[in-house]
Design an enzyme around this catalytic site. Structure first.
Site, PDB file in Angstrom:
ATOM      1  N   HIS A  88       5.125   3.981  -4.450  1.00 53.97           N
ATOM      2  CA  HIS A  88       6.012   3.955  -3.197  1.00 53.97           C
ATOM      3  C   HIS A  88       5.704   2.885  -2.330  1.00 53.97           C
ATOM      4  CE1 HIS A  88       8.055   7.214  -4.615  1.00 53.97           C
ATOM      5  NE2 HIS A  88       8.649   7.647  -3.561  1.00 53.97           N
ATOM      6  N   ASP A 153       5.155  11.500   6.736  1.00 52.86           N
ATOM      7  CA  ASP A 153       6.388  12.243   6.885  1.00 52.86           C
ATOM      8  C   ASP A 153       6.980  12.637   5.719  1.00 52.86           C
ATOM      9  OD1 ASP A 153       6.098  11.571   9.632  1.00 52.86           O
ATOM     10  OD2 ASP A 153       7.356   9.844   9.349  1.00 52.86           O
ATOM     11  N   GLU A 266       6.316  12.464  17.659  1.00 52.26           N
ATOM     12  CA  GLU A 266       6.679  11.265  16.975  1.00 52.26           C
ATOM     13  C   GLU A 266       8.077  10.796  17.886  1.00 52.26           C
ATOM     14  OE1 GLU A 266       7.750  10.697  12.966  1.00 52.26           O
ATOM     15  OE2 GLU A 266       5.932  11.526  12.309  1.00 52.26           O
TER      16      GLU A 266
HETATM   17  P1  FAD Z   1       1.515   3.165  -4.394  1.00 55.42           P
HETATM   18  O1  FAD Z   1       2.341   2.381  -3.935  1.00 55.42           O
HETATM   19  O2  FAD Z   1       1.218   3.569  -6.032  1.00 55.42           O
HETATM   20  O3  FAD Z   1      -0.214   2.148  -4.392  1.00 55.42           O
HETATM   21  C1  FAD Z   1      -0.487   1.708  -3.072  1.00 55.42           C
HETATM   22  C2  FAD Z   1      -1.546   0.856  -3.068  1.00 55.42           C
HETATM   23  O4  FAD Z   1      -2.540   1.656  -3.236  1.00 55.42           O
HETATM   24  C3  FAD Z   1      -1.585  -0.253  -4.262  1.00 55.42           C
HETATM   25  O5  FAD Z   1      -2.465  -1.227  -3.930  1.00 55.42           O
HETATM   26  C4  FAD Z   1      -2.652   0.756  -5.398  1.00 55.42           C
HETATM   27  O6  FAD Z   1      -2.988  -0.074  -6.254  1.00 55.42           O
HETATM   28  C5  FAD Z   1      -3.349   1.396  -4.468  1.00 55.42           C
HETATM   29  N1  FAD Z   1      -3.676   2.681  -5.017  1.00 55.42           N
HETATM   30  C6  FAD Z   1      -2.862   3.853  -5.372  1.00 55.42           C
HETATM   31  N2  FAD Z   1      -3.561   4.667  -5.822  1.00 55.42           N
HETATM   32  C7  FAD Z   1      -4.935   4.356  -5.595  1.00 55.42           C
HETATM   33  C8  FAD Z   1      -6.182   5.154  -5.900  1.00 55.42           C
HETATM   34  N3  FAD Z   1      -6.248   6.327  -6.302  1.00 55.42           N
HETATM   35  N4  FAD Z   1      -7.260   4.620  -5.659  1.00 55.42           N
HETATM   36  C9  FAD Z   1      -7.215   3.248  -5.140  1.00 55.42           C
HETATM   37  N5  FAD Z   1      -6.304   2.411  -4.730  1.00 55.42           N
HETATM   38  C10 FAD Z   1      -4.782   3.022  -5.113  1.00 55.42           C
HETATM   39  N6  FAD Z   1       3.144   5.865   4.961  1.00 55.42           N
HETATM   40  C11 FAD Z   1       2.407   6.507   6.071  1.00 55.42           C
HETATM   41  O7  FAD Z   1       1.396   6.374   6.588  1.00 55.42           O
HETATM   42  N7  FAD Z   1       3.547   7.624   6.817  1.00 55.42           N
HETATM   43  C12 FAD Z   1       4.789   7.917   6.298  1.00 55.42           C
HETATM   44  O8  FAD Z   1       5.357   8.800   6.801  1.00 55.42           O
HETATM   45  C13 FAD Z   1       5.109   7.227   5.239  1.00 55.42           C
HETATM   46  N8  FAD Z   1       6.431   7.642   4.721  1.00 55.42           N
HETATM   47  C14 FAD Z   1       6.701   6.818   3.702  1.00 55.42           C
HETATM   48  C15 FAD Z   1       8.065   7.350   2.927  1.00 55.42           C
HETATM   49  C16 FAD Z   1       8.678   6.778   2.009  1.00 55.42           C
HETATM   50  C17 FAD Z   1      10.064   7.380   1.552  1.00 55.42           C
HETATM   51  C18 FAD Z   1       7.701   5.773   1.328  1.00 55.42           C
HETATM   52  C19 FAD Z   1       8.365   5.045   0.224  1.00 55.42           C
HETATM   53  C20 FAD Z   1       6.756   5.190   1.741  1.00 55.42           C
HETATM   54  C21 FAD Z   1       6.186   5.975   3.034  1.00 55.42           C
HETATM   55  N9  FAD Z   1       4.807   5.592   3.495  1.00 55.42           N
HETATM   56  C22 FAD Z   1       4.432   6.222   4.461  1.00 55.42           C
HETATM   57  C23 FAD Z   1       4.140   4.404   2.639  1.00 55.42           C
HETATM   58  C24 FAD Z   1       3.042   5.173   1.913  1.00 55.42           C
HETATM   59  O9  FAD Z   1       1.985   5.601   2.527  1.00 55.42           O
HETATM   60  C25 FAD Z   1       2.479   3.923   1.108  1.00 55.42           C
HETATM   61  O10 FAD Z   1       3.414   3.039   0.483  1.00 55.42           O
HETATM   62  C26 FAD Z   1       1.526   4.139   0.032  1.00 55.42           C
HETATM   63  O11 FAD Z   1       0.901   3.172  -0.554  1.00 55.42           O
HETATM   64  C27 FAD Z   1       2.343   4.857  -1.070  1.00 55.42           C
HETATM   65  O12 FAD Z   1       1.668   5.810  -1.752  1.00 55.42           O
HETATM   66  P2  FAD Z   1       1.733   5.637  -3.486  1.00 55.42           P
HETATM   67  O13 FAD Z   1       0.914   6.757  -3.991  1.00 55.42           O
HETATM   68  O14 FAD Z   1       3.212   5.702  -3.785  1.00 55.42           O
HETATM   69  O15 FAD Z   1       0.875   4.457  -3.637  1.00 55.42           O
END
Ligand code: FAD
Length: 514
Positions: A88, A153, A266
């Site tokens: 994400h 969120d 918020e």
């Molecule tokens: P990914 O996108 O898969 O990875 C993000 C980064 O972390 C990459 O560099 C990856 O290599 C690394 N990574 C992933 N897993 C691990 C692990 N286990 N150990 C070490 N590194 C790792 N953020 C907020 O703070 N608050 C919000 O309310 C919020 N709402 C969101 C809503 C939506 C619809 C979206 C798309 C994003 C939102 N985000 C929010 C942002 C979100 O927190 C970040 O984009 C987060 O990185 C997404 O998590 P993911 O598991 O998809 O990680």
């Protein structure tokens, strides 16, 4: 094994033979699986603006598989490894161009172990770095009546993914971000070592990894603090015409004692028009509520502001007591009379509120369109000017989705983590969550990216004290500026835990040839 990997890495796709996958599997000797064909999942993300094809997508069985992958990569000069949470990210941060992508969700159920409170210690859960927050919520609440304290969120994100950034929502003013609510991690470092770390054990690794943008290790397990889950939530939105009245009310609430404030705070800016996405209709909480524009003062400008709060309660609480407490707190907030919206929902429904938006947006194709989102932390000292120059000018017609703006307290963040923040106790998160149809139905994505750049330029030109949240830069110069006086510490941490720069190449901070 190395000779085999060398050939695999340096060969091109056309040369990749059928038996390569089984050879690679043999070379790595994984308990989990490896896929060199169907890697599509790993080459895209929610942002939808970047693509990078990996060599292979690995579904680990456990931390040992991750160790094998990292160690194998370390024996080659140019192979990188990216943990992918739920993909994400906006700008390809979880991708690895011709590298190995580890699908962390493959181990999402392992471990899951809740430990109830003992004496004065808080209850906690040991959970996989690949677990989705949404599933953690459901299991903790339904099986144990417990719940994490700090959220995002939207909960379709992994524990490891948000802890690598911070993890912010309306509870962060009280408990800090998610990274302030974890007491122990199991991490596979860029050297291929598995380490348990906490504030007292391997503390440098612990604080490096939190907010560390995946640069120092892969989180395989996290110990997350829990609290007793409430049954219900009173969810309220009130409207302001003036930004200074909105910020005064929000800052008043986030600085009150716990028993004299809401449990969630918020806010967002919205357009003073009947635009269904950006305007008045985006405020009511229920389809039977109506935003009456006649209530808006004549003096209001092009942008209005909504403060969003919520109070937890138990089924056993008397509703009259909840009413009294809520009205006492609302009475001090000075919003526009009759522009108040309120619903009572279950705690679970409240926390899963963005899932409903996700379902709608999937149905109309908007979930799969590009999302050039921009997230910033802006100091309290500059937020009024930000409102004047950015919300009221650059974004006066909205962004096609929520424009969140609400205060956070720096003292709830641990400055030993890798996150960088503006100075001063109070700063605002600004999240521009664009949901537009793909071009040509919607605006070209380049235009929206250019608008993000214009906003960043405006902040820089006016000397605002700000940082990007979920940062994305392309040059070392820009990363240096982002980290400021924390850059040396960040580089030292890289040298200690991932000296060959194997991990999270998609962040584009370090390269393997450093
Ligand atoms: P990914 O996108 O898969 O990875 C993000 C980064 O972390 C990459 O560099 C990856 O290599 C690394 N990574 C992933 N897993 C691990 C692990 N286990 N150990 C070490 N590194 C790792 N953020 C907020 O703070 N608050 C919000 O309310 C919020 N709402 C969101 C809503 C939506 C619809 C979206 C798309 C994003 C939102 N985000 C929010 C942002 C979100 O927190 C970040 O984009 C987060 O990185 C997404 O998590 P993911 O598991 O998809 O990680």
């Amino acid at each position: 094994m190395i000779a085999y990997l060398e050939r695999f890495v340096h060969g091109n796709e056309a040369e990749t033979r059928e038996d390569d996958v089984s050879n690679l599997r043999k070379a790595l000797d994984l308990q989990g699986s490896i896929d060199c064909e169907s890697t599509g999942l790993a080459s895209k993300d929610f942002g939808g603006m970047h693509a990078a094809k990996p060599l292979a997508l690995i579904r680990p069985f456990g931390a040992d598989d991750i160790v094998r992958v990292v160690r194998a990569a370390s024996r080659l000069s140019n192979l990188t490894v990216a943990a992918r949470g739920n993909g994400h990210s906006i700008n390809g941060q979880a991708m690895a161009d011709r590298g190995l992508v580890i699908d962390m969700r493959a181990m999402e159920d392992n471990p899951f172990n809740v430990v109830p409170s003992r004496g004065s210690s808080l209850p906690y859960v040991d959970v996989s770095g690949g677990a989705l927050w949404e599933n953690l919520l459901k299991r903790c609440v339904s099986e144990f009546g417990l719940s994490p304290r700090s959220w995002t969120d939207y909960l379709g994100l992994t524990v490891g993914g948000t802890l690598s950034n911070a993890g912010v929502s309306g509870q962060a003013f009280r408990f800090g971000p998610q990274s302030s609510n974890v007491t122990e991690l199991e991490v596979v470092t860029g050297k291929g070592d598995t380490c348990i770390c906490s504030e007292t054990e391997n503390s440098e690794l612990f604080f490096s990894v939190l907010g560390g943008l995946g640069q120092f290790g892969i989180i395989t397990r996290a110990r997350i603090l829990l609290q007793t889950a409430p049954d219900m939530v009173r969810w309220i939105r009130v409207v302001y015409a003036e930004f200074d009245e909105f910020t005064r009310a929000a800052e008043f609430l986030v600085t009150r004692a716990e028993d004299d404030s809401f449990d969630y705070i918020e806010g967002f800016a919205f357009v003073n028009s009947d635009d269904p996405v950006n305007g008045w209709p985006s405020v009511p909480l229920d389809s039977d509520q109506w935003f009456d524009p006649a209530r808006i003062p004549q003096t209001a400008g092009s942008i209005l502001y909504c403060l969003e709060v919520a109070l937890h309660y138990r089924n056993s609480d008397r509703l009259s007591t909840i009413d009294t407490n809520v009205n006492r707190m609302l009475g001090r907030l000075g919003f526009i009379e009759q522009l108040k919206f309120q619903v009572d929902v279950s705690y679970m429904k409240f926390l899963l509120r963005v899932k409903r938006a996700e379902q709608q947006s999937m149905a109309n194709g908007m979930w799969d369109a590009p999302h050039p989102w921009l997230n910033l932390f802006v100091s309290k000292t500059d937020i009024a000017d930000f409102n004047r120059l950015v919300f009221k000018k650059i974004l006066k017609v909205g962004v096609g989705g929520p424009m969140l703006v609400y205060p956070l307290l720096r003292s709830k963040w641990d400055d030993r983590t890798s996150v960088v923040l503006p100075r001063g106790e109070i700063f605002y998160i600004v999240a521009l969550l664009r949901f537009n149809p793909s071009s040509p139905k919607g605006p070209p994505v380049e235009e929206l990216v250019a608008q993000n750049q214009e906003i960043i330029k405006c902040c820089t030109k006016n000397g605002f004290d700000f940082k990007l949240y979920l940062p994305h830069y392309k040059s070392e110069e820009e990363w240096k500026r982002h980290f400021g006086n924390q850059w040396t510490r960040f580089v030292e941490r890289k040298d200690s835990f991932d000296p060959m720069a194997i991990l999270a190449p998609g962040q584009k901070i370090f390269s393997r040839n450093r």
